[in-house]
Design a protein around this motif. Sequence first.
Motif, mmCIF file in Angstrom:
data_model
loop_
_atom_site.group_PDB
_atom_site.id
_atom_site.type_symbol
_atom_site.label_atom_id
_atom_site.label_comp_id
_atom_site.label_asym_id
_atom_site.label_seq_id
_atom_site.Cartn_x
_atom_site.Cartn_y
_atom_site.Cartn_z
ATOM 1 N N ALA A 1 25.377 -15.618 -6.762
ATOM 2 C CA ALA A 1 25.659 -14.993 -5.466
ATOM 3 C C ALA A 1 24.655 -15.438 -4.408
ATOM 4 N N ILE A 2 23.378 -15.544 -4.782
ATOM 5 C CA ILE A 2 22.344 -15.974 -3.836
ATOM 6 C C ILE A 2 22.603 -17.395 -3.349
ATOM 7 N N VAL B 1 21.159 -12.067 -19.670
ATOM 8 C CA VAL B 1 21.280 -13.430 -19.109
ATOM 9 C C VAL B 1 22.452 -13.493 -18.136
ATOM 10 N N GLY B 2 23.547 -12.832 -18.468
ATOM 11 C CA GLY B 2 24.690 -12.808 -17.568
ATOM 12 C C GLY B 2 24.391 -12.070 -16.279
ATOM 13 N N ALA B 3 23.645 -10.965 -16.374
ATOM 14 C CA ALA B 3 23.294 -10.205 -15.172
ATOM 15 C C ALA B 3 22.447 -11.039 -14.217
ATOM 16 N N ALA C 1 30.035 -10.960 -3.955
ATOM 17 C CA ALA C 1 29.964 -12.028 -4.956
ATOM 18 C C ALA C 1 29.091 -11.617 -6.135
ATOM 19 N N ARG C 2 27.996 -10.897 -5.849
ATOM 20 C CA ARG C 2 27.109 -10.439 -6.917
ATOM 21 C C ARG C 2 27.838 -9.494 -7.864
ATOM 22 N N LEU C 3 28.583 -8.546 -7.304
ATOM 23 C CA LEU C 3 29.347 -7.625 -8.148
ATOM 24 C C LEU C 3 30.362 -8.377 -8.999
ATOM 25 N N LEU C 4 31.041 -9.329 -8.389
ATOM 26 C CA LEU C 4 32.061 -10.091 -9.118
ATOM 27 C C LEU C 4 31.443 -10.896 -10.252
ATOM 28 N N PHE C 5 30.374 -11.623 -9.964
ATOM 29 C CA PHE C 5 29.754 -12.484 -10.984
ATOM 30 C C PHE C 5 29.062 -11.662 -12.068
ATOM 31 N N VAL C 6 28.268 -10.663 -11.645
ATOM 32 C CA VAL C 6 27.534 -9.864 -12.630
ATOM 33 C C VAL C 6 28.505 -9.089 -13.519
ATOM 34 N N GLY C 7 29.480 -8.436 -12.894
ATOM 35 C CA GLY C 7 30.443 -7.677 -13.676
ATOM 36 C C GLY C 7 31.226 -8.553 -14.634
ATOM 37 N N GLY C 8 31.657 -9.715 -14.165
ATOM 38 C CA GLY C 8 32.423 -10.614 -15.018
ATOM 39 C C GLY C 8 31.621 -11.131 -16.190
ATOM 40 N N GLY D 1 26.628 -2.922 -4.052
ATOM 41 C CA GLY D 1 25.393 -2.816 -4.831
ATOM 42 C C GLY D 1 25.408 -1.636 -5.777
ATOM 43 N N PHE D 2 26.001 -0.544 -5.327
ATOM 44 C CA PHE D 2 26.089 0.656 -6.154
ATOM 45 C C PHE D 2 26.891 0.373 -7.419
ATOM 46 N N PHE D 3 28.033 -0.283 -7.254
ATOM 47 C CA PHE D 3 28.864 -0.590 -8.411
ATOM 48 C C PHE D 3 28.204 -1.650 -9.308
ATOM 49 N N THR D 4 27.409 -2.542 -8.691
ATOM 50 C CA THR D 4 26.667 -3.512 -9.510
ATOM 51 C C THR D 4 25.645 -2.800 -10.384
#
Length: 510
Positions: free
Chosen positions: A198-199, A189-191, A173-180, A35-38
């Motif tokens: 991820a949800i 919109v991407g965030a 998964a959230r970090l992977l999808f949001v970051g990508g 979450g921190f890195f997100t």
Amino acid sequence: MTENRDEQSTGDSLATVLSGGALVSAGKVLALGFGFFTQIAMARLLTEAAYGNVVLALAVVNIAGLVAKLGLDDGVMREYPHHEDDPAEAHGVVRASTVITVTSGLVTAIVLFLAAPTIARVVFDDASLIPLFRIGSIAIPFITTSSVAVSLARGARDARVQAYVRQIFQPAARLLFVGGLLLAGFNAVGAISGQIAAIVLAALAAFYMARRSLPSFDVSPNPMYRSVLAFSLPLIAVQGMGFLNSNVDVYMVGYFMNSSSLGVYNISLQLGNIVNSILGTTGFLLPPMLTRLQQRGQNTEMLRTYQVVTKWMVVLIIPVFIVLFFAPRLVIGLFFGESYTRGTLALRILLAGKFITIIMGLNSSALIALGKNRVVSYIVFCETAVNVAINFILIPVIGFEGAAIGMTISTIIGDALGVAILYRRFGLHPFTRSVLSPVAAIGVVSTVGYGTLWLLGLPTYLTVGLVGIAYLPIIAILAPEPEDEKLLTQVEDQTGYDLEVVRDVVSSFR
């Protein structure tokens, strides 16, 4: 013989609660890291205004999800262990909660999708929020399903679904999808889309794991819809006001100030919530365990389980609190950038209130577990009213520091009421020498160290190092109790590991 049985029961309860808490806490450490890195990715790759819009959109989606759950997540956490001894009723609780939550989630998602333009234009006066709200609406049925699946497993005293799915798989998964998606240039919109993806995946995994953690019922379920809803529906008010109380500062900062200020304040809020996360993870299995002990009439075990769990929550949170409280500018600037260091004072105010609430224990969760959900609704209503009033008065005058003050004062009032009622109704309280003595000792070391460094003109964040040196001796001398030795023995028996080194370390300081 009765005393020995009581002691063994207390040890068993503590072993269950703290072993589950250890698993959830370990998962939470990873969740906080992801979450921190997100948060860093969004803070670095979005403008402050866009980041603020993402915060608002997620807040609205979370409100919709809260309504759609109908209080079932907290409700089944008590109802399942309450009916666990009757397989037909326990099976009925599982079926009723699943059917209701899926239906409610779908209906709420449709309503939010259709109402997105009205909410964006009328409430926030920002049409750019419309696509964010509509994308977010997709997540609502999955939010409700995931929450109830985790709560069913929690009611069965199984912390694995929470730890593995909600705290490891979903944040990763959230970090992977949001970051990508942000790196691909999709901005806000991407965030939001990354969060929703991820949800969805986490909900599917949680539902699968929860089914495996529950017993295979070989009886037809009793119709428990009325019973589940009767206990859960009043919790909508509790959860709704609790969510409002936790997020009213976000909404009111967004209303009175610009999106950039909201982005700065949200960083402080997220860092402050690290304290809350430790509170919830360490005592994750405490509420269902209190329900079972109440069912058996084991009041002494209830008291000692509650007190020992509270003590270890305090012990675990002290290092995190010290780092964030005495080095806030360093932490914020290092991870989020200098533009967010304006939230330093707000973070300190929030942390002061949150640490006091840690000492007061999980009083609201305990009251719900013991069947006093209506009492909790009155407490949360009072807390929310105080928070809204202070926010309304202070934010226009002093900015988001006023929001931090409102959150702190209202939270302390709510927890004080919870502790008082819990003690009056059930004789439970969190205050023991082993809780208060380490806090007082570390408080003295921190105050003296900070004042000395300030007088000498040295960086005051070096207080963190001073407390770090004193922390282990203070805890080893002041915190241990007889139950801890029994608990340590049980952990050795269950895991097969020799923990004599822990005993040696404690003995060396004592």
